[in-house]
Design a protein around this motif. Structure first.
Motif, PDB file in Angstrom:
ATOM      1  N   GLY A 261       0.897   3.605 -12.411  1.00  0.00           N
ATOM      2  CA  GLY A 261       1.698   3.692 -13.630  1.00  0.00           C
ATOM      3  C   GLY A 261       3.159   3.446 -13.401  1.00  0.00           C
ATOM      4  O   GLY A 261       3.824   2.751 -14.162  1.00  0.00           O
ATOM      5  N   GLY A 262       3.696   4.025 -12.304  1.00  0.00           N
ATOM      6  CA  GLY A 262       5.119   3.883 -12.048  1.00  0.00           C
ATOM      7  C   GLY A 262       5.912   4.852 -12.894  1.00  0.00           C
ATOM      8  O   GLY A 262       5.392   5.813 -13.469  1.00  0.00           O
TER       9      GLY A 262
ATOM     10  N   ILE B 255       6.411  -4.254  -5.428  1.00  0.00           N
ATOM     11  CA  ILE B 255       5.651  -5.295  -4.724  1.00  0.00           C
ATOM     12  C   ILE B 255       6.484  -6.575  -4.647  1.00  0.00           C
ATOM     13  O   ILE B 255       6.591  -7.210  -3.591  1.00  0.00           O
ATOM     14  CB  ILE B 255       4.310  -5.554  -5.437  1.00  0.00           C
ATOM     15  N   THR B 256       7.074  -6.953  -5.769  1.00  0.00           N
ATOM     16  CA  THR B 256       7.934  -8.146  -5.793  1.00  0.00           C
ATOM     17  C   THR B 256       9.127  -7.966  -4.866  1.00  0.00           C
ATOM     18  O   THR B 256       9.495  -8.889  -4.121  1.00  0.00           O
ATOM     19  CB  THR B 256       8.419  -8.423  -7.225  1.00  0.00           C
ATOM     20  N   TYR B 257       9.726  -6.772  -4.892  1.00  0.00           N
ATOM     21  CA  TYR B 257      10.872  -6.465  -4.025  1.00  0.00           C
ATOM     22  C   TYR B 257      10.471  -6.622  -2.551  1.00  0.00           C
ATOM     23  O   TYR B 257      11.217  -7.204  -1.758  1.00  0.00           O
ATOM     24  CB  TYR B 257      11.333  -5.035  -4.305  1.00  0.00           C
ATOM     25  N   SER B 258       9.303  -6.112  -2.190  1.00  0.00           N
ATOM     26  CA  SER B 258       8.835  -6.184  -0.799  1.00  0.00           C
ATOM     27  C   SER B 258       8.570  -7.624  -0.375  1.00  0.00           C
ATOM     28  O   SER B 258       8.906  -8.023   0.743  1.00  0.00           O
ATOM     29  CB  SER B 258       7.565  -5.347  -0.633  1.00  0.00           C
TER      30      SER B 258
ATOM     31  N   GLU C 296       0.825  -1.208   0.000  1.00  0.00           N
ATOM     32  CA  GLU C 296       0.000   0.000   0.000  1.00  0.00           C
ATOM     33  C   GLU C 296       0.861   1.262   0.000  1.00  0.00           C
ATOM     34  O   GLU C 296       0.490   2.268  -0.609  1.00  0.00           O
ATOM     35  CB  GLU C 296      -0.945  -0.004   1.214  1.00  0.00           C
ATOM     36  N   ILE C 297       1.985   1.208   0.683  1.00  0.00           N
ATOM     37  CA  ILE C 297       2.899   2.365   0.670  1.00  0.00           C
ATOM     38  C   ILE C 297       3.412   2.623  -0.736  1.00  0.00           C
ATOM     39  O   ILE C 297       3.386   3.761  -1.229  1.00  0.00           O
ATOM     40  CB  ILE C 297       4.072   2.142   1.645  1.00  0.00           C
ATOM     41  N   TRP C 298       3.869   1.563  -1.417  1.00  0.00           N
ATOM     42  CA  TRP C 298       4.423   1.752  -2.757  1.00  0.00           C
ATOM     43  C   TRP C 298       3.352   2.121  -3.769  1.00  0.00           C
ATOM     44  O   TRP C 298       3.617   2.887  -4.711  1.00  0.00           O
ATOM     45  CB  TRP C 298       5.172   0.495  -3.194  1.00  0.00           C
ATOM     46  N   ARG C 299       2.151   1.613  -3.583  1.00  0.00           N
ATOM     47  CA  ARG C 299       1.058   2.028  -4.469  1.00  0.00           C
ATOM     48  C   ARG C 299       0.749   3.503  -4.300  1.00  0.00           C
ATOM     49  O   ARG C 299       0.429   4.208  -5.267  1.00  0.00           O
ATOM     50  CB  ARG C 299      -0.191   1.187  -4.190  1.00  0.00           C
TER      51      ARG C 299
END
Length: 262
Positions: free
Chosen positions: A47-48, A58-61, A38-41
């Protein structure tokens, strides 16, 4: 060598006594990943950018949350307990290598975490949040190598803290310091590519990056082939260096214990 594998098996079986803890760990991993997602979103958006996407983060987390469960740097708490109870003296006179005993005992606990916590958490995270595949076959192989290096380096760092505890007779402050350095320089939450150039340069010279950033960055393909193998080579140098320091400090610690006990 079979004796040490028995220690791994014993540690694995001992963990089975705490099966109810598995559900708590699964729940903890879920919320840890959910919060980071949720933080990264919120920060990156759907879009990023050209360099980083929300799917990558998300994968990194997910990778770093689950990697944390496998690390062996908590070996210092076992040595600290032996020092405080006095059982360290009887453990040192046994006809076996105490460092290898600690290593294989830690591997047994990590194996348990891998089977009963990491794999279920990985499946759950993949279903609920999605997860990118490895960047390539080469990157996946290098990722497995990086995982092995993370286990070795985490054990050596925790083991060095436990050896220093022979002088301080407590590992709390030392473990707290190690945890702080790991949090700052491992890049387990914030990837090193978000660091300022000076901080990133420092972090990339230290062994802590192998406990978080390096495995995930290799998996995602953020390191090209030249950087990849250069990073792996530097990790091998750190392993050799820490092994030498640990061997030297082990001799000092044993003599210190004999003098103190005598």
């Amino acid at each position: 060598m079979s004796t040490y594998f028995m220690f791994t098996l014993k540690a694995f079986v001992n963990q089975l006594a705490y099966r109810s803890e598995v559900w708590l760990r699964l729940l903890g991993n879920y919320f840890a990943i959910l919060i980071q997602v949720e933080i990264w979103r919120a920060v990156i958006g759907n879009g990023g950018s050209a360099s980083t996407t929300v799917e990558q983060m998300i994968t990194y987390s997910i990778l770093n949350t689950l990697l944390f469960a496998l690390l062996l740097n908590r070996v210092s708490s076992k040595v600290d307990g032996s020092l405080k109870s006095g059982s360290i003296a009887s453990e040192l006179v046994k006809p076996l290598s105490y460092p290898l005993y600690l290593l294989f005992d830690g591997l047994g606990q990590s194996l348990y975490q891998f089977i009963f916590t990491v794999i279920p958490s990985l499946i759950l995270a993949w279903i609920l949040f999605g997860m990118l595949p490895p960047a390539s076959t080469i990157h996946f192989i290098a990722f497995l190598v990086a995982l092995l290096m993370a286990l070795i380096l985490s054990f050596l760092l925790g083991y060095l803290v436990s050896l220093l505890a022979f002088w301080f007779l407590s590992h709390f402050a030392l473990s707290w310091t190690l945890g702080g350095l790991t949090t700052i320089f491992s890049g387990s939450f914030l990837p090193l590519w978000f660091y300022s150039p000076s901080w990133a340069a420092v972090a990339k010279l230290l062994p802590f990056q192998y406990l978080g950033y390096v495995p995930a960055a290799i998996y995602l393909g953020n390191l090209n082939e030249a950087e990849l193998w250069r990073t792996v080579a530097l990790g091998c140098v750190w392993i050799i260096l820490l092994l030498v320091v640990a061997y030297w400090l082990w001799g000092k610690a044993v003599r210190r214990l004999i003098v103190q006990g005598g």
